[in-house]
Design a protein around this motif. Structure first.
Motif, mmCIF file in Angstrom:
data_model
loop_
_atom_site.group_PDB
_atom_site.id
_atom_site.type_symbol
_atom_site.label_atom_id
_atom_site.label_comp_id
_atom_site.label_asym_id
_atom_site.label_seq_id
_atom_site.Cartn_x
_atom_site.Cartn_y
_atom_site.Cartn_z
ATOM 1 N N VAL A 36 0.827 -1.197 0.000
ATOM 2 C CA VAL A 36 0.000 0.000 0.000
ATOM 3 C C VAL A 36 0.864 1.251 0.000
ATOM 4 C CG1 VAL A 36 -1.735 1.305 1.284
ATOM 5 C CG2 VAL A 36 -1.934 -1.177 1.101
ATOM 6 N N THR A 37 1.885 1.269 0.867
ATOM 7 C CA THR A 37 2.749 2.444 0.976
ATOM 8 C C THR A 37 4.002 2.341 0.116
ATOM 9 O OG1 THR A 37 3.970 1.547 2.857
ATOM 10 C CG2 THR A 37 1.983 2.843 3.348
ATOM 11 N N ALA A 38 4.266 1.161 -0.437
ATOM 12 C CA ALA A 38 5.466 0.886 -1.250
ATOM 13 C C ALA A 38 6.752 1.052 -0.444
ATOM 14 C CB ALA A 38 5.490 1.749 -2.502
ATOM 15 N N ARG A 39 6.685 0.820 0.855
ATOM 16 C CA ARG A 39 7.871 0.910 1.709
ATOM 17 C C ARG A 39 8.361 -0.495 2.044
ATOM 18 N NH1 ARG A 39 8.780 6.054 3.961
ATOM 19 N NH2 ARG A 39 6.996 7.425 3.696
ATOM 20 N N THR A 40 9.692 -0.631 2.026
ATOM 21 C CA THR A 40 10.296 -1.884 2.449
ATOM 22 C C THR A 40 10.993 -1.683 3.782
ATOM 23 O OG1 THR A 40 12.363 -1.438 1.271
ATOM 24 C CG2 THR A 40 10.666 -2.699 0.094
ATOM 25 N N GLN A 41 11.123 -2.779 4.518
ATOM 26 C CA GLN A 41 11.801 -2.746 5.799
ATOM 27 C C GLN A 41 12.581 -4.035 5.960
ATOM 28 O OE1 GLN A 41 9.200 -2.107 9.140
ATOM 29 N NE2 GLN A 41 10.833 -2.368 10.633
ATOM 30 N N THR A 42 13.824 -3.921 6.371
ATOM 31 C CA THR A 42 14.651 -5.083 6.679
ATOM 32 C C THR A 42 14.640 -5.267 8.189
ATOM 33 O OG1 THR A 42 16.039 -4.642 4.759
ATOM 34 C CG2 THR A 42 16.958 -6.072 6.454
ATOM 35 N N PHE A 43 14.439 -6.513 8.628
ATOM 36 C CA PHE A 43 14.362 -6.769 10.062
ATOM 37 C C PHE A 43 14.872 -8.161 10.385
ATOM 38 C CE2 PHE A 43 10.313 -7.382 7.962
ATOM 39 C CZ PHE A 43 9.892 -8.633 8.364
ATOM 40 N N ASP A 44 15.350 -8.320 11.622
ATOM 41 C CA ASP A 44 15.847 -9.599 12.117
ATOM 42 C C ASP A 44 14.746 -10.309 12.885
ATOM 43 O OD1 ASP A 44 19.233 -8.608 13.098
ATOM 44 O OD2 ASP A 44 18.300 -8.788 11.140
ATOM 45 N N VAL A 45 14.711 -11.622 12.736
ATOM 46 C CA VAL A 45 13.800 -12.452 13.526
ATOM 47 C C VAL A 45 14.644 -13.500 14.238
ATOM 48 C CG1 VAL A 45 11.774 -13.941 13.523
ATOM 49 C CG2 VAL A 45 11.962 -12.113 11.822
ATOM 50 N N PRO A 46 14.820 -13.387 15.561
ATOM 51 C CA PRO A 46 15.582 -14.385 16.312
ATOM 52 C C PRO A 46 14.839 -15.725 16.368
ATOM 53 C CG PRO A 46 15.426 -12.319 17.531
ATOM 54 C CD PRO A 46 14.453 -12.236 16.386
ATOM 55 N N LEU A 47 15.589 -16.779 16.508
ATOM 56 C CA LEU A 47 15.055 -18.132 16.564
ATOM 57 C C LEU A 47 14.017 -18.273 17.672
ATOM 58 C CD1 LEU A 47 15.426 -20.964 15.289
ATOM 59 C CD2 LEU A 47 17.081 -21.431 17.094
ATOM 60 N N ASN A 48 12.867 -18.846 17.328
ATOM 61 C CA ASN A 48 11.756 -19.106 18.254
ATOM 62 C C ASN A 48 11.195 -17.848 18.909
ATOM 63 O OD1 ASN A 48 11.662 -21.932 17.823
ATOM 64 N ND2 ASN A 48 13.452 -22.141 19.133
ATOM 65 N N GLY A 54 3.628 -4.931 10.359
ATOM 66 C CA GLY A 54 2.249 -4.557 10.078
ATOM 67 C C GLY A 54 1.314 -5.378 10.936
ATOM 68 N N SER A 55 0.346 -6.036 10.311
ATOM 69 C CA SER A 55 -0.590 -6.886 11.059
ATOM 70 C C SER A 55 -0.115 -8.340 11.125
ATOM 71 C CB SER A 55 -1.977 -6.828 10.408
ATOM 72 O OG SER A 55 -1.929 -7.361 9.100
ATOM 73 N N LEU A 56 1.114 -8.584 10.669
ATOM 74 C CA LEU A 56 1.649 -9.944 10.644
ATOM 75 C C LEU A 56 2.535 -10.219 11.849
ATOM 76 C CD1 LEU A 56 2.755 -10.196 6.906
ATOM 77 C CD2 LEU A 56 0.514 -10.723 7.894
ATOM 78 N N ASP A 57 2.406 -11.408 12.413
ATOM 79 C CA ASP A 57 3.325 -11.909 13.430
ATOM 80 C C ASP A 57 4.169 -12.985 12.761
ATOM 81 O OD1 ASP A 57 2.311 -10.254 15.361
ATOM 82 O OD2 ASP A 57 1.302 -11.844 16.498
ATOM 83 N N ILE A 58 5.490 -12.783 12.724
ATOM 84 C CA ILE A 58 6.393 -13.694 12.033
ATOM 85 C C ILE A 58 7.271 -14.387 13.068
ATOM 86 C CG2 ILE A 58 8.219 -13.875 10.311
ATOM 87 C CD1 ILE A 58 7.102 -11.182 9.165
ATOM 88 N N THR A 59 7.240 -15.727 13.066
ATOM 89 C CA THR A 59 8.019 -16.529 14.006
ATOM 90 C C THR A 59 8.997 -17.400 13.232
ATOM 91 O OG1 THR A 59 6.115 -16.595 15.497
ATOM 92 C CG2 THR A 59 7.893 -18.167 15.920
ATOM 93 N N LEU A 60 10.265 -17.351 13.625
ATOM 94 C CA LEU A 60 11.304 -18.184 13.015
ATOM 95 C C LEU A 60 11.437 -19.473 13.801
ATOM 96 C CD1 LEU A 60 13.714 -18.542 11.031
ATOM 97 C CD2 LEU A 60 15.132 -17.467 12.789
#
Length: 142
Positions: A36-48, A54-60
């Motif tokens: 929607v905004t055409a913005r990208t973001q780089t982020f780290d997700v630690p193990l477990n 946004g509205s997403l919860d991301i689990t590694l």
């Protein structure tokens, strides 16, 4: 179903062929796109651990990287759940994503794209790139 079989075959070939096995890492470096905004973001997700995008919860759950003597590849097992106000959480993705082939096993979402950049070992949370999301936006605008 075909996509799952292809993903499994690729993962099996990637991490079991050759003389060296993949090295497990403790952090996945992901990139997300808000369409929607055409913005990208780089982020780290630690193990477990779970990180919000946004509205997403991301689990590694697992992150592998091939050793230096092999062709470069990182693969992460991710669980992605959408949580909206007033609605029950909805699991959108659970599976392997590959840095070299993001379209092979991709998140299907009308607003967000998420893909793996690499798997790394981080010593502490001070290196997490999500501490200042505005810094990532400033870098992109330059």
């Amino acid at each position: 179903m075909k996509k799952i079989v292809v993903s499994c075959v690729v993962a099996a070939g990637l991490f079991s062929s050759g003389s060296a096995l993949a090295d497990a890492k403790n952090t996945a470096v992901l990139q997300g796109l808000d369409k929607v905004t055409a913005r990208t973001q780089t982020f780290d997700v630690p193990l477990n651990q779970t990180v919000k995008f946004g509205s997403l919860d991301i689990t590694l759950r697992h992150c592998d990287r091939t050793p230096p003597e092999e062709p470069p590849e990182s693969a992460a097992f991710l669980e992605i759940v959408e949580k909206r106000e007033g609605a029950d959480p909805k699991q959108l993705f659970s599976g392997w994503m590959f840095a070299s082939s993001p379209a092979l096993s991709a998140l299907q979402h009308p607003v967000y794209d998420v893909w793996v950049l690499e798997c790394v070992n981080r010593q502490d949370k001070a290196e997490n790139t999500t501490d200042d999301p505005a810094a990532g936006e400033q870098q992109q605008s330059q």
